[in-house]
Design a protein around this motif. Structure first.
Motif, mmCIF file in Angstrom:
data_model
loop_
_atom_site.group_PDB
_atom_site.id
_atom_site.type_symbol
_atom_site.label_atom_id
_atom_site.label_comp_id
_atom_site.label_asym_id
_atom_site.label_seq_id
_atom_site.Cartn_x
_atom_site.Cartn_y
_atom_site.Cartn_z
ATOM 1 N N ASP A 1 0.439 -1.112 -0.344
ATOM 2 C CA ASP A 1 -0.226 0.401 0.241
ATOM 3 C C ASP A 1 0.501 1.030 0.111
ATOM 4 N N GLU B 1 -0.955 -1.499 -10.628
ATOM 5 C CA GLU B 1 -2.953 -1.589 -10.789
ATOM 6 C C GLU B 1 -3.148 -3.237 -11.814
ATOM 7 N N ARG C 1 -8.067 -10.440 -4.236
ATOM 8 C CA ARG C 1 -8.018 -9.414 -4.900
ATOM 9 C C ARG C 1 -8.607 -7.747 -4.302
ATOM 10 N N ASN C 2 -9.373 -7.972 -3.120
ATOM 11 C CA ASN C 2 -9.729 -7.511 -2.553
ATOM 12 C C ASN C 2 -9.576 -7.419 -0.532
ATOM 13 N N GLU D 1 -9.009 -13.523 -8.279
ATOM 14 C CA GLU D 1 -10.213 -12.910 -7.475
ATOM 15 C C GLU D 1 -10.635 -12.874 -6.126
ATOM 16 N N GLN E 1 -3.993 -6.841 -11.896
ATOM 17 C CA GLN E 1 -5.088 -7.904 -12.622
ATOM 18 C C GLN E 1 -5.366 -9.123 -12.300
ATOM 19 N N GLN F 1 1.114 -1.068 -5.067
ATOM 20 C CA GLN F 1 -0.112 -0.891 -5.293
ATOM 21 C C GLN F 1 -1.112 0.058 -6.347
ATOM 22 N N ASP F 2 -1.060 1.454 -5.684
ATOM 23 C CA ASP F 2 -1.742 1.985 -6.190
ATOM 24 C C ASP F 2 -1.320 2.706 -6.957
ATOM 25 N N ASP G 1 -7.034 -6.236 1.955
ATOM 26 C CA ASP G 1 -6.452 -5.272 2.427
ATOM 27 C C ASP G 1 -4.987 -6.221 3.123
#
Length: 109
Positions: free
Chosen positions: A9, A42, A53-54, A50, A46, A36-37, A56
């Motif tokens: 992050d 990003e 992926r979300n 899945e 990809q 990551q940002d 934290d």
């Protein structure tokens, strides 16, 4: 050896400090750190499965496999110079307990 990518992050000051520590202790240049940002981060995310992926979390992409939370941290520590490989002993703690501790840290960082 294939590249190992550490995704962290980039907005988190604690995560950025850990990133600098990884760079300082990675004498074999095993790891490539990517926020990551960032655009690159990003794009790499990809390809992340899945189901994770979300989260934290810090991510490690190694040899086509994805690791996250405490599993990623322990693998990263094992690849750094001493004394960090000693942290591999955390494998003795069951992953639900390790990840619970990771989640608490992530929540209050």
């Amino acid at each position: 050896m294939l590249e190992q990518i550490v995704l962290f992050d980039g907005f988190c000051s604690v995560c950025t400090k850990w990133g600098r520590l990884i760079e300082a202790r990675d004498y074999g240049n095993k790891f490539r750190l990517v926020a990551q940002d960032s655009d690159e981060g990003e794009l790499i995310l990809q390809n992340c499965p899945e189901n994770i992926r979300n989260f934290d979390s810090i991510f490690l992409q190694k040899n086509g496999q994805w690791f996250y939370k405490s599993g990623a941290l322990i693998r990263i520590a094992a690849g750094l110079s001493l004394p960090f490989p000693i942290l591999s002993l955390f494998w003795l703690i069951p992953s639900p307990i390790r990840d619970f501790a990771y989640d608490i840290h992530a929540k209050y960082r």
